[in-house]
Design a protein around this motif. Structure first.
Motif, short mmCIF file in Angstrom:
data_model
loop_
_atom_site.label_atom_id
_atom_site.label_comp_id
_atom_site.label_asym_id
_atom_site.label_seq_id
_atom_site.Cartn_x
_atom_site.Cartn_y
_atom_site.Cartn_z
N THR A 28 47.44 -32.11 73.17
CA THR A 28 46.92 -30.84 73.68
C THR A 28 47.23 -29.68 72.73
O THR A 28 46.41 -28.77 72.61
CB THR A 28 47.47 -30.53 75.09
OG1 THR A 28 48.89 -30.56 75.06
CG2 THR A 28 46.95 -31.51 76.11
N LEU A 29 48.37 -29.72 72.07
CA LEU A 29 48.67 -28.66 71.11
C LEU A 29 47.71 -28.71 69.93
O LEU A 29 47.29 -27.67 69.41
CB LEU A 29 50.12 -28.75 70.63
CG LEU A 29 51.17 -28.31 71.66
CD1 LEU A 29 52.57 -28.66 71.18
CD2 LEU A 29 51.05 -26.82 71.94
N GLY A 32 44.53 -26.98 70.69
CA GLY A 32 44.63 -25.55 70.91
C GLY A 32 44.98 -25.14 72.33
O GLY A 32 44.90 -23.96 72.66
N LYS A 33 45.35 -26.07 73.17
CA LYS A 33 45.73 -25.75 74.55
C LYS A 33 47.23 -25.56 74.61
O LYS A 33 47.98 -26.45 74.97
CB LYS A 33 45.27 -26.86 75.49
CG LYS A 33 43.77 -27.05 75.51
CD LYS A 33 43.37 -28.17 76.43
CE LYS A 33 41.87 -28.36 76.41
NZ LYS A 33 41.46 -29.47 77.26
N ARG A 34 47.66 -24.34 74.26
CA ARG A 34 49.09 -24.07 74.11
C ARG A 34 49.87 -24.19 75.40
O ARG A 34 50.95 -24.77 75.43
CB ARG A 34 49.31 -22.69 73.51
CG ARG A 34 48.88 -22.62 72.05
CD ARG A 34 49.26 -21.32 71.43
NE ARG A 34 50.72 -21.27 71.32
CZ ARG A 34 51.41 -20.18 71.14
NH1 ARG A 34 50.81 -19.02 71.07
NH2 ARG A 34 52.73 -20.21 71.05
N LYS A 35 49.34 -23.63 76.49
CA LYS A 35 50.09 -23.63 77.75
C LYS A 35 50.33 -25.06 78.24
O LYS A 35 51.46 -25.43 78.57
CB LYS A 35 49.35 -22.84 78.83
CG LYS A 35 50.15 -22.67 80.11
CD LYS A 35 49.37 -21.96 81.20
CE LYS A 35 49.27 -20.50 80.90
NZ LYS A 35 48.66 -19.73 82.01
N GLY A 37 50.19 -27.83 76.48
CA GLY A 37 51.03 -28.52 75.50
C GLY A 37 52.50 -28.17 75.64
O GLY A 37 53.36 -29.05 75.59
N LEU A 38 52.78 -26.89 75.85
CA LEU A 38 54.18 -26.48 75.99
C LEU A 38 54.78 -26.97 77.31
O LEU A 38 55.96 -27.33 77.35
CB LEU A 38 54.29 -24.97 75.86
CG LEU A 38 54.00 -24.41 74.47
CD1 LEU A 38 54.01 -22.88 74.49
CD2 LEU A 38 54.97 -24.95 73.44
#
Length: 69
Positions: A28-29, A32-35, A37-38
């Motif tokens: 996911t990171l 570009g899906k940061r939220k 991924g984190l």
């Protein structure tokens, strides 16, 4: 050191979940899906910590012991 409260199948499952969430986090990171991924990375770190140290704070709070001792 705190007393161990995670063992056996519970420890194995937490290790597998840590590995799975690591793959999800990286994927996911990269997309570009940061939220997402984190969040997955945080879960992976938590489950990995539980599996390595054999200790879970939530288990302690709830009085759960899966070590079989």
């Amino acid at each position: 050191m705190t007393e161990k409260n995670v063992g056996g199948r519970d420890r194995l499952l937490r290790g597998l979940l840590a590995a799975l969430l690591t793959v999800v986090a990286v994927s996911t990171l990269r997309n570009g899906k940061r939220k997402t991924g984190l969040l997955a990375l945080g879960g992976a770190l938590g489950f990995g910590f539980n599996a390595v140290t054999c200790f879970c704070g939530l288990n302690e709070t709830l009085g759960i012991d899966t070590t079989g001792e």
